[in-house]
Design a protein around this motif. Structure first.
Motif: not given
Length: 825
Positions: A463-476
């Motif tokens: 989480f970096v100020a001014g940057r859009k956060p991402a979420f990484y997801m595996g499809d098991d």
């Protein structure tokens, strides 16, 4: 300590002063009475007057204290360091330790002769200077310094051996204890667990099959959030599935194919999520708080709400929720994630297997080419499916209840829009679900912008100020994909402490872009956007005509197929290096049928046989799995391209060649089927400079040699290796080469086996306290292959008594270092 003055003073005692001022004798007597035990028989006069110290007119009363700060020393990052000073004087002394230079550390005590600290994370050898000072009663002081040179972290414990015993084993110097078991009561009114199949009320008990887990700190009062607390917190954990046979007195039953309602209800309630308060006593022992008002279960029956682009869409409408906005519960919750604003993300994985779909349903829906039939087949709910536990067969005592009939996904109602039956109920599962652990009054929210998959986990970027956060997801599932969701909103640091945490989740998780990964043979990769109206994601798509963005998100697998994403060898947990931001992904394994030798690629490069047991039973494909990692272009979560390599290949070191055991594993660190994956927290040394990576296994290929295990690694960085060509050997002995990109091979110093679990278990789920001195680990389904007459395992009872017997239970264990240091170093 006090110096003992040697010698004596023999001048006579002469009283020739008529005033009431104290005499020399009286002063000596007073001082002796106070100090005789310290000076071991030295004469009072000598003790009081040696060197003229008594008489102010004759100069100094005493010498300054004699002080030593100890010899200079060395340590490595993460180790517990003890500073031992000495100070001697005839007076009582006060002492203090202060840090003079070097990276700031926290001393355990500032006013005792000895103090401790955790050696900080460093990239190169770094001196830390400390000063020890002693001051006597007359304010005379002396100080001395010592220098501790701290070198970069190493894994200093001895790797443990593989094991087939029915106990959790950890290295020497560590302790393990059982904290929270399946069936443990969560309210004061709930009875102790009998563990004989007669127990009920799982909505107020620990669920089965503990899985992904996070620790959330609590303030001293137990009512407010304190993310820095190391002694009181909430453990939030998934309960993925059940070992059905152990939940009932004589195993599951049915009459004419109809399941009893009581059994089915118990099985449902044993799924879901636990929120349980835990505390650490002054002795260091951890326990859970049975009567905590924050304890709760989220089960398949708990009310939930839908948020994001799919909310209210026709695809979510059911007899229960005709508006497509509300749902009931969550199920098959596997891995997890967290949000910086203090919420838990639980992920719905193999939910499709719970649904019944009767014969003839395809025709009712319009035939094999109907969109809903294509979608159901793609997600694994084929016509004729019965559902894992037969819940749809239950005849409820309350005729108006749809708790059980909801598991029948057949199009059996009169309304074509699905509001008279549960044909759309499968669309209500497969989401990332956000829970506020601190507020039991808030319904969990299903975040549809993150797509509907067989979600393993959803781990955030930095989480970096001014940057859009991402979420990484595996499809098991084998041949499925890696996804990334990028929020539409740049991160604002103040949001981390907002009072309405789920409202902050609305801000960051309800709008954004869902991507799927394509891994190129060059070591580069591309994030392909899953956005309606772009590329093949339109109504004109022949394989599946998409209607809108809600359709794309609900059927993200079909969208990923359409854009040409890379099929992976069962993508599971993701983890983010808290220093570099690089993402790691476990690819647990695959079979020869899922990926034949002629379908390997650079990111999934191996095809081989790993013979098992005395019979050398063939296990072909990639039965041992590997771990891939990627570096976003520009080191930003918003990137649409990346570079990648394969960090680590699982292998049986005793039965594989260099084209299989590419990482050069030996008996101290070989493993198979990596699953759980987690980096140390950045709040302590395990998540700083060169963070620790924990690797957990869910294996069936190497279980003739060892139970499932957990390893710890110092993994390096993307690009620290190079290109490699592998020679694969097919079932018929033919060979085929495959080029790939591999990371720097680990050594016995950078990858070690830390834990081995009991019989029949999976090791999964991990977190620590913010200081890294307590590690929580979940042990799932021990003894799952046993029977009621022949237990494969009796753990956790066997953790403290090797001869114990009884039904096995999933449980959370606590691991600490016996010297009180950071776990892992």
């Amino acid at each position: 300590m006090t110096d003992v003055v040697r010698g004596s003073y023999t001048d006579g005692v002469v009283d020739c002063n008529p005033t009431d001022n104290p005499t020399l004798a009286s002063i000596a007597a007073e001082r002796y009475s106070r100090r005789q035990t310290l000076f071991g028989g030295i004469s009072a006069i000598a003790a009081a007057t040696f060197g003229g110290m008594l008489l102010s007119a004759c100069g100094n009363e005493n010498d300054a204290p004699v002080v030593s700060a100890g010899t200079n020393g060395t340590a490595t990052s993460g180790r517990l360091v003890t500073l031992a000073g000495t100070a001697t004087d005839k007076d009582d002394l006060t002492v203090s330790w202060t840090q003079v230079s070097g990276p700031t550390v926290t001393l355990s005590s500032n006013n005792t002769n000895s103090t401790t600290f955790i050696a900080p994370a460093v990239a190169t050898a770094t001196p830390l200077v400390f000063e020890f000072k002693a001051t006597d009663e007359r304010n005379k002081s002396t100080s001395a310094q010592t220098t501790i040179t701290v070198s970069p972290a190493i894994l200093s414990f001895n790797s443990i051996a593989k094991s087939l015993d029915d106990v959790v084993k950890v290295p020497e110097g560590y302790a393990v204890s059982v904290l929270y078991r399946m069936g443990d009561p969560l309210t004061a009114a709930t009875s102790a667990y009998a563990n004989d199949g007669t127990d009920t009320g799982f909505s107020a008990r620990g669920g089965d099959q503990h899985d992904g887990m996070s620790y959330f700190g609590l303030g001293a009062t137990g009512a407010t959030r304190d993310g820095a607390s190391n002694t009181r917190g909430l453990l939030v954990m998934n309960h993925e599935n059940i070992v059905q046979i152990y939940l009932h007195p004589n195993g599951p039953t049915s009459v004419g194919g109809v399941r009893p309602e009581g059994e089915a209800l118990k099985e449902m309630e044993a799924h879901g999520v636990s929120v349980v308060e835990v505390t650490r006593a002054t002795s260091g022992a951890w326990s859970y708080v049975q009567a905590s008002t924050l304890n709760r279960r989220v089960t398949p029956l708990t009310p939930t709400v839908f948020n994001g682009p799919v909310r209210g869409n026709a695809l979510l409408r059911t007899r229960f929720s005709t508006g497509g906005t509300d749902g009931r519960g969550t199920i098959n919750n596997c891995a997890n994630g967290f949000a910086a604003w203090g919420t838990y993300l639980t992920c719905e994985e193999n939910w499709a297997g719970y649904f019944r779909r009767p014969a003839g349903d395809n025709a009712v829906r319009g035939g094999a080419t109907a969109k809903s039939v294509i979608a159901l087949n793609r997600y694994g709910i084929a016509e004729g499916a019965n559902g894992n536990f037969g819940w749809a067969s239950v005849v409820a005592a309350d005729a108006s209840s749809t708790v059980y009939s909801r598991w029948n996904a057949g199009a059996i109602g009169a309304a074509a829009d699905g509001t008279a039956d549960f044909r759309n109920e499968p669309n209500q599962f497969g989401w990332v679900v956000e829970i506020d652990p601190y507020d039991p009054t808030k319904a969990p929210r299903k975040r549809t912008a993150l797509g509907r998959l067989g979600h393993e986990g959803a781990w955030p970027s930095l989480f970096v100020a001014g940057r859009k956060p991402a979420f990484y997801m595996g499809d098991d599932s084998r041949d499925e994909y890696l996804y990334k969701f990028v929020s539409a909103q740049p991160w604002v640091e103040a949001d981390a402490n907002a009072a309405d945490r789920l409202a902050i989740g609305d801000k960051y998780l309800d709008a954004g872009t869902l991507y799927v990964a394509r891994f190129d043979a060059t070591g580069n990769g591309t994030w392909l956007p899953l956005v309606f109206g772009t590329g093949p994601l339109t109504a004109a798509n022949a394989a599946y005509p998409f209607a809108d963005q809600a359709d794309v998100l609900t059927h993200a697998r079909l969208a990923a197929d359409a854009v040409g994403a890379t099929k992976m060898d069962r993508p599971e947990w993701t983890a983010i290096n808290p220093v570099t931001g690089e993402m790691y992904l476990t690819l647990t394994n695959t079979s020869a049928s899922a990926r034949p030798i002629n379908e390997t690629d650079a990111a999934n490069p191996r095809f081989y046989n790993d013979p098992k047991g005395a019979a050398a039973s063939a296990q072909r494909g990639n039965p041992n799995g590997h771990i891939v990692r990627l570096k976003e272009t520009g080191d930003t979560s918003e990137a649409t391209s990346f570079t990648w390599d394969i960090y680590l290949f699982g292998a049986d070191s005793a039965d594989s060649n260099a084209d299989v055991n590419i990482s050069g594993l030996d008996a101290s660190n070989d493993f198979s089927s990596p699953d759980g994956l987690w980096f140390g927290r950045p709040s302590n040394v395990t998540g700083q400079v060169n963070p620790l990576l924990w690797i957990q296994t869910d294996d069936g290929a190497l279980t003739d040699r060892t139970n499932n295990q957990m390893l710890v690694a110092l993994p390096g960085r993307v690009g620290d290796g190079g290109a490699k060509t592998i020679t694969n050997v097919g079932t018929d002995g033919t060979t085929r080469t495959q080029a790939t990109i591999v990371g720097k091979a680990p050594t016995t110093g950078t990858l070690k086996r830390f834990l081995v679990g009991p019989k029949g278990c999976e090791i999964t789920g991990i977190d620590s306290t913010p200081d890294g001195r307590t590690l929580f680990v979940n042990v799932q389904h021990p003894g799952e292959d046993g029977t009621l007459t022949t237990f494969q395992s009796s753990w956790p009872a066997t953790q403290t008594s090797a001869t114990a017997t009884g039904r096995p239970r999933s449980a959370t264990v606590v691991i600490t270092k016996t010297d009180g240091g950071v776990v892992g170093f």
